[in-house]
Scaffold this motif. Structure first.
Motif, PDB file in Angstrom:
ATOM      1  N   GLY A  80      11.984  -4.087   7.786  1.00 29.17           N
ATOM      2  CA  GLY A  80      12.460  -5.336   8.358  1.00 29.17           C
ATOM      3  C   GLY A  80      13.817  -5.692   7.795  1.00 29.17           C
ATOM      4  N   GLU A  81      14.453  -6.661   8.416  1.00 29.55           N
ATOM      5  CA  GLU A  81      15.775  -7.078   7.975  1.00 29.55           C
ATOM      6  C   GLU A  81      15.699  -7.816   6.637  1.00 29.55           C
ATOM      7  OE1 GLU A  81      17.307  -9.487  11.085  1.00 29.55           O
ATOM      8  OE2 GLU A  81      17.385  -7.871  12.560  1.00 29.55           O
ATOM      9  N   THR A  82      16.836  -7.958   5.991  1.00 33.31           N
ATOM     10  CA  THR A  82      16.910  -8.678   4.727  1.00 33.31           C
ATOM     11  C   THR A  82      16.477 -10.136   4.901  1.00 33.31           C
ATOM     12  OG1 THR A  82      18.736  -7.297   3.981  1.00 33.31           O
ATOM     13  CG2 THR A  82      18.441  -9.400   2.861  1.00 33.31           C
ATOM     14  N   GLY A  83      15.577 -10.580   4.022  1.00 32.73           N
ATOM     15  CA  GLY A  83      15.165 -11.979   4.036  1.00 32.73           C
ATOM     16  C   GLY A  83      13.941 -12.299   4.861  1.00 32.73           C
ATOM     17  N   VAL A  84      13.313 -11.295   5.489  1.00 30.89           N
ATOM     18  CA  VAL A  84      12.153 -11.589   6.335  1.00 30.89           C
ATOM     19  C   VAL A  84      10.849 -11.670   5.537  1.00 30.89           C
ATOM     20  CG1 VAL A  84      13.203 -10.597   8.391  1.00 30.89           C
ATOM     21  CG2 VAL A  84      11.816  -9.135   6.907  1.00 30.89           C
ATOM     22  N   GLY A  85      10.893 -11.272   4.255  1.00 29.57           N
ATOM     23  CA  GLY A  85       9.693 -11.413   3.423  1.00 29.57           C
ATOM     24  C   GLY A  85       8.953 -10.125   3.118  1.00 29.57           C
ATOM     25  N   LYS A  86       9.669  -9.000   3.106  1.00 34.58           N
ATOM     26  CA  LYS A  86       9.009  -7.710   2.840  1.00 34.58           C
ATOM     27  C   LYS A  86       8.387  -7.674   1.444  1.00 34.58           C
ATOM     28  CE  LYS A  86      12.719  -5.261   3.645  1.00 34.58           C
ATOM     29  NZ  LYS A  86      13.624  -6.383   4.011  1.00 34.58           N
TER      30      LYS A  86
ATOM     31  N   ALA B 283       4.425  -7.224   0.309  1.00 38.57           N
ATOM     32  CA  ALA B 283       4.010  -6.182  -0.631  1.00 38.57           C
ATOM     33  C   ALA B 283       3.184  -6.780  -1.772  1.00 38.57           C
ATOM     34  CB  ALA B 283       5.234  -5.461  -1.179  1.00 38.57           C
ATOM     35  N   LYS B 284       3.627  -7.935  -2.276  1.00 42.41           N
ATOM     36  CA  LYS B 284       2.905  -8.570  -3.379  1.00 42.41           C
ATOM     37  C   LYS B 284       1.563  -9.136  -2.920  1.00 42.41           C
ATOM     38  CE  LYS B 284       7.161  -9.527  -5.875  1.00 42.41           C
ATOM     39  NZ  LYS B 284       8.192 -10.523  -6.219  1.00 42.41           N
TER      40      LYS B 284
ATOM     41  N   SER C  31      -5.789  -7.326  -3.389  1.00 43.38           N
ATOM     42  CA  SER C  31      -6.575  -6.102  -3.240  1.00 43.38           C
ATOM     43  C   SER C  31      -7.398  -5.824  -4.482  1.00 43.38           C
ATOM     44  CB  SER C  31      -5.643  -4.916  -2.977  1.00 43.38           C
ATOM     45  OG  SER C  31      -4.957  -4.551  -4.174  1.00 43.38           O
ATOM     46  N   ARG C  32      -8.153  -4.754  -4.453  1.00 42.17           N
ATOM     47  CA  ARG C  32      -8.933  -4.365  -5.627  1.00 42.17           C
ATOM     48  C   ARG C  32      -8.045  -3.849  -6.755  1.00 42.17           C
ATOM     49  NH1 ARG C  32      -9.637   1.317  -4.892  1.00 42.17           N
ATOM     50  NH2 ARG C  32      -9.249   1.991  -2.745  1.00 42.17           N
ATOM     51  N   ARG C  33      -6.739  -3.707  -6.482  1.00 40.31           N
ATOM     52  CA  ARG C  33      -5.789  -3.254  -7.506  1.00 40.31           C
ATOM     53  C   ARG C  33      -5.081  -4.425  -8.197  1.00 40.31           C
ATOM     54  NH1 ARG C  33      -5.175  -0.215  -2.949  1.00 40.31           N
ATOM     55  NH2 ARG C  33      -5.565   2.023  -3.107  1.00 40.31           N
ATOM     56  N   GLN C  34      -5.517  -5.641  -7.940  1.00 39.57           N
ATOM     57  CA  GLN C  34      -4.789  -6.820  -8.401  1.00 39.57           C
ATOM     58  C   GLN C  34      -4.616  -6.894  -9.912  1.00 39.57           C
ATOM     59  OE1 GLN C  34      -7.686 -10.492  -8.398  1.00 39.57           O
ATOM     60  NE2 GLN C  34      -8.009  -9.300  -6.543  1.00 39.57           N
ATOM     61  N   ASN C  35      -5.489  -6.247 -10.689  1.00 38.06           N
ATOM     62  CA  ASN C  35      -5.362  -6.272 -12.145  1.00 38.06           C
ATOM     63  C   ASN C  35      -4.535  -5.106 -12.684  1.00 38.06           C
ATOM     64  OD1 ASN C  35      -6.940  -8.618 -12.527  1.00 38.06           O
ATOM     65  ND2 ASN C  35      -8.809  -7.426 -12.282  1.00 38.06           N
TER      66      ASN C  35
ATOM     67  N   PHE D 232       2.147  -4.154 -11.019  1.00 38.34           N
ATOM     68  CA  PHE D 232       2.928  -4.110  -9.778  1.00 38.34           C
ATOM     69  C   PHE D 232       4.362  -3.788 -10.184  1.00 38.34           C
ATOM     70  CE2 PHE D 232       5.743  -5.976  -6.627  1.00 38.34           C
ATOM     71  CZ  PHE D 232       5.166  -5.581  -5.427  1.00 38.34           C
ATOM     72  N   LEU D 233       4.856  -2.632  -9.800  1.00 38.45           N
ATOM     73  CA  LEU D 233       6.178  -2.174 -10.226  1.00 38.45           C
ATOM     74  C   LEU D 233       7.163  -2.263  -9.075  1.00 38.45           C
ATOM     75  CD1 LEU D 233       8.050  -0.849 -12.297  1.00 38.45           C
ATOM     76  CD2 LEU D 233       7.220   1.382 -11.519  1.00 38.45           C
ATOM     77  N   SER D 234       8.257  -2.984  -9.290  1.00 37.56           N
ATOM     78  CA  SER D 234       9.301  -3.128  -8.282  1.00 37.56           C
ATOM     79  C   SER D 234      10.579  -2.494  -8.813  1.00 37.56           C
ATOM     80  CB  SER D 234       9.539  -4.612  -7.982  1.00 37.56           C
ATOM     81  OG  SER D 234      10.615  -4.777  -7.095  1.00 37.56           O
ATOM     82  N   ILE D 235      11.193  -1.612  -8.033  1.00 38.02           N
ATOM     83  CA  ILE D 235      12.424  -0.941  -8.444  1.00 38.02           C
ATOM     84  C   ILE D 235      13.498  -1.193  -7.405  1.00 38.02           C
ATOM     85  CG2 ILE D 235      13.525   1.288  -8.917  1.00 38.02           C
ATOM     86  CD1 ILE D 235      10.834   2.323  -9.835  1.00 38.02           C
ATOM     87  N   ASN D 236      14.638  -1.701  -7.851  1.00 42.64           N
ATOM     88  CA  ASN D 236      15.792  -1.898  -6.976  1.00 42.64           C
ATOM     89  C   ASN D 236      16.591  -0.596  -6.949  1.00 42.64           C
ATOM     90  OD1 ASN D 236      18.039  -2.643  -5.565  1.00 42.64           O
ATOM     91  ND2 ASN D 236      18.606  -4.343  -6.898  1.00 42.64           N
ATOM     92  N   CYS D 237      16.339   0.234  -5.969  1.00 41.40           N
ATOM     93  CA  CYS D 237      16.949   1.565  -5.911  1.00 41.40           C
ATOM     94  C   CYS D 237      18.466   1.500  -5.782  1.00 41.40           C
ATOM     95  CB  CYS D 237      16.365   2.359  -4.742  1.00 41.40           C
ATOM     96  SG  CYS D 237      14.583   2.619  -4.869  1.00 41.40           S
TER      97      CYS D 237
END
Length: 218
Positions: free
Chosen positions: A170-176, A180-181, A187-191, A194-199
């Motif tokens: 999606g475009e910048t600012g639409v809430g991607k 993801a969060k 989900s069952r992975r909530q604990n 959560f790794l975010s990388i600015n490529c």
């Protein structure tokens, strides 16, 4: 709140270069000349990152690291070392240092390392807030009025516990990143982390290092 960095370096020219470089990046930077001054500054003010030379008059960088972790375990520490003292830097990392950088400096590398620390600390705060928020209600607690957004949230609800890979476009600012969060923290992975990388901030080599790790000299 400003991102505050403390630099402890006994070489005046080196200290000046480090302070000026990081200030140009928009960080609030304080420079001190030895380990004792560093401890005094840390006891008097709050810092996000300490960058310290491993060899200094008075308290060494290793001693400062140990004191820092007692004062505030949340402070990330980066060790400055020469090529002949890399073993000491590795030992410092075992004691809680986040990373190290060798002399002579690659200032671009230093900026990237500090930027990564900044992004991780911001992400950690966001993760804590999101975990607290979603722990109050395990169902999706997002208000969506449009039909298309309601369909997206319905899709999230259906896939969040599956083992498939998810690509969000999606475009910048639409809430991607928000979607993801939501997928992760409901989900069952909530604990799990959560790794975010600015490529965009990483070169190809540094991106591979961030994702898969690295061994110096390999």
């Amino acid at each position: 709140m400003n991102f505050k960095i403390l630099i402890a370096e006994d070489e005046e020219i080196t200290l000046k270069h480090l302070v000026n470089t990081l200030r140009r990046e928009g960080y609030e930077v304080t420079g001190v000349r030895d380990g004792n001054e560093a401890i005094h500054a840390l006891e008097s003010d709050r810092f996000d990152v300490l960058i310290t030379d491993i060899k200094m008059p008075g308290l060494s960088g290793m001693e400062v690291l140990e004191r820092v972790k007692e004062i505030d375990p949340e402070i990330e520490v980066m060790i400055i070392t020469g090529f002949g003292s890399i073993g000491s830097a590795v030992e410092a990392m075992k004691k809680g240092a986040f990373d190290y950088i060798t002399k002579p400096f690659d200032l671009d590398e230093l900026v990237i390392k500090v930027r990564n620390i900044h992004e991780r600390k911001v992400l950690r705060k966001e993760n804590r807030a999101l975990k607290a928020y979603f722990s109050m209600n395990k169902r999706l607690s997002v208000i969506a009025k449009s039909k298309s957004m309601q369909e997206i949230l319905e899709t999230v609800e259906n896939i969040k516990d599956s083992d498939c890979n998810v690509l969000i476009t999606g475009e910048t600012g639409v809430g991607k990143s928000l979607i993801a969060k939501i997928i992760h923290f409901t989900s069952r992975r909530q604990n799990m982390p959560f790794l975010s990388i600015n490529c965009a901030t990483l070169t190809e080599e540094l991106l591979a290092s961030e994702l898969f790790g690295h061994e110096r000299g390999a």
